[in-house]
Design an enzyme around this catalytic site. Structure first.
Site, short mmCIF file in Angstrom:
data_model
loop_
_atom_site.label_atom_id
_atom_site.label_comp_id
_atom_site.label_asym_id
_atom_site.label_seq_id
_atom_site.Cartn_x
_atom_site.Cartn_y
_atom_site.Cartn_z
N GLU A 217 0.91 -1.13 -0.18
CA GLU A 217 0.04 -0.04 -0.03
C GLU A 217 0.85 1.41 0.06
OE1 GLU A 217 -3.86 2.04 1.88
OE2 GLU A 217 -2.96 0.26 3.08
N CYS B 161 -6.51 1.11 2.20
CA CYS B 161 -7.64 2.23 2.15
C CYS B 161 -7.38 2.85 1.03
CB CYS B 161 -7.21 3.16 3.61
SG CYS B 161 -7.55 2.04 5.08
N ASN C 137 -12.22 -3.18 0.17
CA ASN C 137 -10.87 -3.48 1.08
C ASN C 137 -11.55 -3.68 2.42
OD1 ASN C 137 -8.26 -3.27 2.35
ND2 ASN C 137 -8.91 -1.12 3.01
N GLU C 138 -11.61 -2.77 3.40
CA GLU C 138 -12.20 -3.07 4.65
C GLU C 138 -13.63 -2.45 4.82
OE1 GLU C 138 -9.42 -1.06 7.63
OE2 GLU C 138 -8.33 -2.68 7.42
#
Length: 676
Positions: A45, A238, A375-376
């Protein structure tokens, strides 16, 4: 004094005796579940200046003048104008350098790089620029300088370049510095009265990984290859989501000619005001083509993650707010991006996006097998907003479209940002209902969590999707850095991955990279400055597992009295196991048994390994990670303070089994390899 030493020895001996010698039985005859080639991997990331200023080899900051403050990273002097009608549609800005009006005055630019430009004496650096001369001909001087030099001159390398066209052309010169510096700068002078226009000013070391012109920093990319990763997850994290949909990572902006890739805001610029970096943007120079190519180079399966139409839910908790999240009926372009990505990776050169890949220099497909959607992200229950299946309703639309066109593609969902709790409990069964192939678990937890969750995966549903531990790390309570103890606890936890290889198919710790002058999050696997790097103890833990993975699980248990019966139980810091964790595997390729044991206690422990149905071996080769300072860590100054050490230990031969008796030091991770 002698009496005191003798008393201390007696006390320590009594403590060890009370602790007892743990016996572990390894069934070497019956092979268990296959260990996937993707079991141990890496997750990239763009946080901590991991891309621009890190892995990506570019040394110039804001090379195309596209930052919102167009000269950020540059110091302009003399007559410098920023214009916006340049040759590249998505990067239109450039500068014009004009005559300062006096022979002793100067016009030009100085670039500071990323916390300085790191250069090494005698190595070549490739300077490129797109330029034109409005009056047919102009000249510039290009220098690498030591601005605060105590020597007579600042420049440590210089070349002159004639711009001889009124049309935009690309020019290249080589610079060879006479000195090694971490904080050099790039300076460009207008030489002579004729003005010149400059766009996409770039500086790369010639010695990039695989010697590519738009390549990776050699030492950092080599460190990735040396991990022998099975899976490579990218580009986040993120940043896939973005703080808004406009700032999400859009893969189509990251391919094609590098000069025409638009700038993107990096959400890590403003996430932490206590670690704030106002010049943190994404140039997209390291884009999806480069990610796929890097995965191929290091021998890892590529695993791209795409936006599901939800921006970061941490920053945007209300999913009904207009413009923050894409409505279900507006997901068409997002789903098409996903379909086009598979075509870019795997399509024939005659397809639209396969041709884009081929035109970039890779006519062969990248053989993409896995795709992460979101992603989350998470859903909401009635107690937490009552918004319902915010994520899974979108995931289903992606799944239906992708499976219809690419049925062989393995889809990866998520159980959100936590390892337990209401959101995890809500999402885990929904992943099974949606029939995803794997789901992605994330957890950053303290020491106690890692010590008490050694059996996390032993009770998981064997009929559900497989597990991808996509982000995890031990964050010390009250301390958050790459200290030794955290790495050892990660090693202990990983025995549970291996023991449960029938359902745990992928794991990647996080984050991967951090610049020592520009970090925002730690611990991290690899740290670096402008010219040097070091591997953390956590890096070495990952490397030890990946290079000693094996092909199949072997059952490893310790005897436990259960009423009148003796049963075998896993070694995962259960009652009476004194902080020990262990797992075993067999490597068909090397015909070797591999046993991993981690002692997380603060005392040395005697252990016995009974290798059942194994005879003939006389020596076990060992690889040991041990250290006494729990807060110690590797650093730029001491990059190899803590590293694994090779050794060996004798094997005792008994009837139908081989026995290893060992004294495992406190807080130690040791691997035993025995030829069968």
């Amino acid at each position: 004094m002698k009496k005191r030493l003798l008393s201390l020895a007696v006390v320590m001996g009594a403590a060890l005796a009370a602790m007892g010698q743990l016996t572990m039985d390894v069934n070497t005859k019956k092979l268990g579940a296959p260990i996937q080639s993707t079991m141990y991997g890496i997750f990239f990331e763009d946080i901590n200046y991991a891309a621009d200023g890190g892995l990506y080899g570019e040394l110039v900051k804001n090379r195309s003048f596209e930052f919102p403050q167009h000269l950020m990273g540059w110091q302009a002097f003399g007559c410098v104008d920023v214009k916006d009608d340049g040759p590249f549609q998505r990067c239109p800005h450039y500068v014009e350098l004009s005559d300062p009006g006096h022979r002793d005055r100067r016009t030009g630019l100085t670039n500071e790089g990323y916390f300085g430009i790191g250069v090494k004496k005698g190595e070549q650096y490739r300077f490129t620029v797109w330029a034109k001369a409005p009056k047919n001909k102009a000249n510039i001087r290009i220098q690498l300088i030591e601005e605060n030099a105590m020597s007579e001159r600042q420049e440590i390398a210089e070349q002159r370049l004639e711009i001889n066209s009124t049309r935009w052309e690309k020019y290249t010169v080589m610079l060879t510095p006479k000195k090694t510096l971490k904080h050099a700068k790039l300076r460009i002078y207008l030489h002579g009265p004729n003005s010149v226009c400059l766009e996409h000013i770039s500086l790369f070391p010639v010695n990039t990984y695989k010697n590519r012109t738009n390549g990776m920093r050699q030492d950092l990319a080599q460190a990735l290859e040396d991990l022998h990763p099975g899976i490579f997850r990218f580009p986040g994290g993120c940043i896939v989501e973005g703080s808004s949909l406009d700032e999400r990572y859009q893969w189509k902006n990251s391919v094609g000619p590098v000069e025409n890739r638009p700038l993107n805001h990096n959400r890590w610029e403003y996430t932490f005001d206590h670690r704030y970096f106002p010049d943190y943007y994404q140039s997209y120079g390291l884009g999806f083509f480069e990610f796929f190519q890097l995965a191929e180079d290091i021998g890892a399966e590529p695993l791209p993650v795409i936006s599901c139409g939800l921006s970061c839910q941490f920053q945007n908790p209300d999913p009904t707010k207009p413009g923050v999240h894409a409505a279900l009926d507006d997901l068409g372009p997002y789903i098409q991006d996903a379909l086009d990505l598979v075509e870019f990776a795997n399509g024939d050169v005659n397809t639209k996006w396969g041709k884009v890949r081929a035109d970039m220099g890779h006519p062969e497909p990248f053989n993409l097998k896995y795709l992460g959607v979101g992603n989350e992200q998470w859903d909401y229950d009635e107690k937490h907003g009552g918004y319902g299946p915010v994520f899974t309703s979108r995931l289903k639309k992606f799944s239906d479209a992708l499976r219809a066109k690419y049925p062989q593609l393995k889809l990866i969902g998520t159980t959100g940002p936590n390892s337990e709790g209401w959101d995890f409990d809500l999402l885990q069964p929904r992943m099974k209902e949606l029939k995803v192939d794997l789901y992605d678990e994330h957890y950053y937890r303290n020491e106690q969590w890692f010590l008490t969750h050694g059996l996390r995966y032993d009770s998981y549903d064997r009929k559900g999707p497989k597990v991808f531990a996509g982000e995890y790390a031990c964050h010390g309570k009250g301390k958050k850095w790459n200290h030794y103890e955290a790495a050892i606890l990660e090693a202990a936890h990983m025995t549970g991955f291996e023991r449960n290889a029938d359902i745990v198919h992928m794991t990647t710790p996080a984050p991967l990279f951090a610049h020592v002058d520009g970090w925002q999050w730690r611990p991290d696997q690899i740290w670096y400055d402008q010219t040097q790097m070091f591997k953390t103890v956590s890096y070495y833990v990952q490397q030890m597992y990946a290079t000693n993975k094996g092909t199949n699980v072997l059952q490893l248990t310790t005897p436990k009295q259960n009423g009148k019966k003796t049963i075998g139980v896993p070694v995962a810091n259960q009652e009476g196991q004194n902080g020990l964790f262990a797992s075993a595997a067999f490597d068909k390729n090397a015909n070797e048994v591999i046993v991993k044991v981690v002692n997380t206690s603060k005392a040395e422990q005697p252990i016995t390994l009974n290798l059942k149905d194994l005879s003939g071996a006389t020596t076990a080769h060992t690889l040991t990670l041990t250290h006494k300072g729990m807060d110690d860590e590797n650093s730029i100054q001491r990059p190899e303070l803590i590293t694994p050490k090779k050794g060996s230990i004798a094997i005792e031969v008994a009837k139908k089994q081989s026995v290893i008796n060992d004294q495992l030091p406190a807080m130690t991770f040791r691997i035993y390899r025995i030829k069968k």
